[in-house]
Write a protein that holds these residues in place. Structure first.
Motif, PDB file in Angstrom:
ATOM      1  N   ASP A 198       0.849  -1.197   0.000  1.00  0.00           N
ATOM      2  CA  ASP A 198       0.000   0.000   0.000  1.00  0.00           C
ATOM      3  C   ASP A 198       0.875   1.234   0.000  1.00  0.00           C
ATOM      4  N   GLY A 199       0.379   2.318  -0.602  1.00  0.00           N
ATOM      5  CA  GLY A 199       1.070   3.598  -0.564  1.00  0.00           C
ATOM      6  C   GLY A 199       1.889   3.850  -1.812  1.00  0.00           C
ATOM      7  N   GLU A 200       2.867   4.738  -1.676  1.00  0.00           N
ATOM      8  CA  GLU A 200       3.654   5.167  -2.817  1.00  0.00           C
ATOM      9  C   GLU A 200       5.043   5.571  -2.325  1.00  0.00           C
ATOM     10  N   LEU A 201       6.088   5.006  -2.944  1.00  0.00           N
ATOM     11  CA  LEU A 201       7.466   5.366  -2.607  1.00  0.00           C
ATOM     12  C   LEU A 201       8.186   5.757  -3.884  1.00  0.00           C
ATOM     13  N   GLN A 202       9.180   6.619  -3.753  1.00  0.00           N
ATOM     14  CA  GLN A 202      10.029   6.896  -4.899  1.00  0.00           C
ATOM     15  C   GLN A 202      11.482   6.624  -4.548  1.00  0.00           C
ATOM     16  N   HIS A 203      12.268   6.420  -5.572  1.00  0.00           N
ATOM     17  CA  HIS A 203      13.661   6.012  -5.450  1.00  0.00           C
ATOM     18  C   HIS A 203      14.458   6.820  -6.472  1.00  0.00           C
ATOM     19  N   LEU A 212       7.137   3.431  -6.868  1.00  0.00           N
ATOM     20  CA  LEU A 212       6.492   2.158  -6.556  1.00  0.00           C
ATOM     21  C   LEU A 212       5.092   2.419  -6.044  1.00  0.00           C
ATOM     22  N   GLY A 213       4.140   1.677  -6.596  1.00  0.00           N
ATOM     23  CA  GLY A 213       2.780   1.657  -6.074  1.00  0.00           C
ATOM     24  C   GLY A 213       2.460   0.262  -5.574  1.00  0.00           C
ATOM     25  N   PRO A 214       1.233   0.040  -5.126  1.00  0.00           N
ATOM     26  CA  PRO A 214       0.856  -1.273  -4.591  1.00  0.00           C
ATOM     27  C   PRO A 214       1.149  -2.410  -5.574  1.00  0.00           C
ATOM     28  N   HIS A 236       2.433   0.509   3.443  1.00  0.00           N
ATOM     29  CA  HIS A 236       2.788  -0.833   3.903  1.00  0.00           C
ATOM     30  C   HIS A 236       3.694  -1.464   2.856  1.00  0.00           C
ATOM     31  N   GLY A 237       4.866  -1.896   3.280  1.00  0.00           N
ATOM     32  CA  GLY A 237       5.789  -2.518   2.339  1.00  0.00           C
ATOM     33  C   GLY A 237       6.856  -3.318   3.061  1.00  0.00           C
ATOM     34  N   VAL A 238       7.737  -3.874   2.285  1.00  0.00           N
ATOM     35  CA  VAL A 238       8.792  -4.736   2.807  1.00  0.00           C
ATOM     36  C   VAL A 238      10.083  -4.433   2.067  1.00  0.00           C
ATOM     37  N   GLN A 239      11.193  -4.372   2.803  1.00  0.00           N
ATOM     38  CA  GLN A 239      12.496  -4.361   2.130  1.00  0.00           C
ATOM     39  C   GLN A 239      13.317  -5.548   2.613  1.00  0.00           C
ATOM     40  N   LEU A 240      13.806  -6.296   1.632  1.00  0.00           N
ATOM     41  CA  LEU A 240      14.623  -7.485   1.875  1.00  0.00           C
ATOM     42  C   LEU A 240      16.020  -7.213   1.333  1.00  0.00           C
ATOM     43  N   TRP A 241      17.058  -7.617   2.058  1.00  0.00           N
ATOM     44  CA  TRP A 241      18.423  -7.553   1.537  1.00  0.00           C
ATOM     45  C   TRP A 241      18.859  -8.983   1.205  1.00  0.00           C
ATOM     46  N   VAL A 242      19.316  -9.143  -0.034  1.00  0.00           N
ATOM     47  CA  VAL A 242      19.769 -10.450  -0.518  1.00  0.00           C
ATOM     48  C   VAL A 242      21.275 -10.375  -0.723  1.00  0.00           C
ATOM     49  N   ASN A 243      22.004 -11.308  -0.129  1.00  0.00           N
ATOM     50  CA  ASN A 243      23.462 -11.281  -0.260  1.00  0.00           C
ATOM     51  C   ASN A 243      23.889 -11.657  -1.677  1.00  0.00           C
ATOM     52  N   PRO A 282      26.293  -2.104 -10.884  1.00  0.00           N
ATOM     53  CA  PRO A 282      24.957  -1.973 -10.301  1.00  0.00           C
ATOM     54  C   PRO A 282      23.877  -2.179 -11.368  1.00  0.00           C
ATOM     55  N   ALA A 283      22.757  -2.731 -10.956  1.00  0.00           N
ATOM     56  CA  ALA A 283      21.648  -2.972 -11.883  1.00  0.00           C
ATOM     57  C   ALA A 283      20.340  -2.760 -11.138  1.00  0.00           C
ATOM     58  N   TYR A 284      19.273  -2.664 -11.902  1.00  0.00           N
ATOM     59  CA  TYR A 284      18.012  -2.238 -11.340  1.00  0.00           C
ATOM     60  C   TYR A 284      16.883  -2.876 -12.130  1.00  0.00           C
ATOM     61  N   GLN A 285      15.993  -3.598 -11.453  1.00  0.00           N
ATOM     62  CA  GLN A 285      14.817  -4.162 -12.123  1.00  0.00           C
ATOM     63  C   GLN A 285      13.567  -3.519 -11.542  1.00  0.00           C
ATOM     64  N   ASP A 286      12.756  -3.004 -12.424  1.00  0.00           N
ATOM     65  CA  ASP A 286      11.475  -2.412 -12.035  1.00  0.00           C
ATOM     66  C   ASP A 286      10.402  -3.437 -12.358  1.00  0.00           C
ATOM     67  N   LEU A 287       9.933  -4.165 -11.342  1.00  0.00           N
ATOM     68  CA  LEU A 287       8.978  -5.255 -11.553  1.00  0.00           C
ATOM     69  C   LEU A 287       7.592  -4.743 -11.145  1.00  0.00           C
ATOM     70  N   THR A 288       6.826  -4.316 -12.135  1.00  0.00           N
ATOM     71  CA  THR A 288       5.531  -3.692 -11.828  1.00  0.00           C
ATOM     72  C   THR A 288       4.493  -4.756 -11.474  1.00  0.00           C
ATOM     73  N   ALA A 289       3.451  -4.310 -10.790  1.00  0.00           N
ATOM     74  CA  ALA A 289       2.403  -5.221 -10.313  1.00  0.00           C
ATOM     75  C   ALA A 289       1.827  -6.046 -11.458  1.00  0.00           C
ATOM     76  N   ASP A 290       1.698  -5.440 -12.649  1.00  0.00           N
ATOM     77  CA  ASP A 290       1.082  -6.202 -13.746  1.00  0.00           C
ATOM     78  C   ASP A 290       2.026  -7.245 -14.340  1.00  0.00           C
TER      79      ASP A 290
END
Ligand code: MN
Length: 289
Positions: A77-82, A92-94, A124-131, A141-149
């Motif tokens: 839920d909500g909205e974040l920017q990066h 990021l949206g829901p 409401h969200g989650v941040q996970l760190w993956v080794n 560095p790389a970046y994937q934008d994985l949208t809800a759809d």
């Protein structure tokens, strides 16, 4: 002898601790915790909210570096920017996920969009760190934008919704590309429902109820209580019929990296010398601006 299917049971639990980050951003963090530096291959899990902000109340984190791992941010839920030093910017949206491979280093800031800050709302969200393994800690560095759809979604039975962001889980293949074998799923289980799925016996498996409770092979996990699962082939989840509401559950799995971990704040390397190098590189401007 045929193949014996065995359900994984909960062999450890970590209740989330309340931690204040950045400019006063409150998270619930099951790990790292005293004595639990890593749940290999995962380094950190933070639950942001759920919290309802009034106008002007939402908080972000100021510019900071990362090196040697990935940050995965998933929003319910909500909205974040990066924004980061590579010039990437995203909202990021829901249901959206940002999968950022920090690799040799990025500087970034994370926070509410101007609109969300002005209007307020539920976050409401989650941040996970993956080794990352030693061989990949210094990748570009790389970046994937994985949208809800783009997320794989199914409703295998009444009252059960499965969303897979990365890896293959519960019969779905998520869109995220991972550096080591990882699965990332968000389940919604209504009261009285069950779901089971096969997981690679080599994977660490974690179950974390974001909202509500869940039973894993009959063992109950409270809201924001992380369950670490033991050996086996399958994960069996159920929500009691008398539960108050639909449970929102994060299920993570990953093959352990099994390397030494040296961590200092936003840097996760294999040795202390590499941490010192990371600090020197930030100071000398190698991470960009
Ligand atoms: Mn960050």
């Amino acid at each position: 002898m045929g193949d014996v299917v065995s359900a994984r049971t909960v062999v450890g639990t970590l209740p989330a601790q309340r931690v204040v980050e950045g400019d006063g951003f409150v998270v619930r963090r099951p790990f790292p915790a005293p004595g639990v530096e890593v749940v290999d291959p995962f380094l950190l899990l933070d639950q942001m909210g759920p919290v309802t902000h009034g106008p002007g109340e939402a908080i972000g984190t100021p510019v900071h570096p990362h090196r040697g791992f990935e940050t995965v941010t998933y929003l319910l839920d909500g909205e974040l920017q990066h924004r980061d030093s590579l010039g990437n910017a995203g909202v990021l949206g829901p249901g959206d996920t940002q999968w950022m491979t920090a690799g040799r280093g990025v500087l970034h800031e994370e926070g509410p969009t101007p609109r969300f800050l002005a209007e307020g709302g539920r976050l409401h969200g989650v941040q996970l760190w993956v080794n990352l393994p030693a061989a990949e800690k210094m990748v570009a560095p790389a970046y994937q934008d994985l949208t809800a759809d783009a997320v794989a979604v199914a409703e295998p039975s009444e009252g059960v919704t499965v969303r897979v962001v990365a890896g293959e889980a519960f019969g779905l293949l998520g869109p995220g590309s991972t550096r080591t074998p990882i699965t990332y799923s968000h389940l919604s289980l209504a009261p009285g429902t069950t779901l089971s799925g096969g997981f690679d016996p080599d994977h660490t498996v974690l179950v974390y109820p974001l909202v509500g409770t869940v039973e894993v092979a009959g063992r109950s996990l409270a809201e924001s209580e992380l369950g670490i699962l033991g050996p086996g082939d399958t994960v069996e989840l159920s929500v009691p019929a008398d539960a108050d509401s639909t449970s929102e559950i994060l299920v993570l799995s990953g093959r352990p990296i099994r390397e030494p971990v040296a961590r200092y704040g936003p840097f996760v390397m294999n040795t202390r010398a590499e941490l010192i190098q990371a600090i020197e590189d930030v100071q000398s401007g190698t991470f960009g601006t």
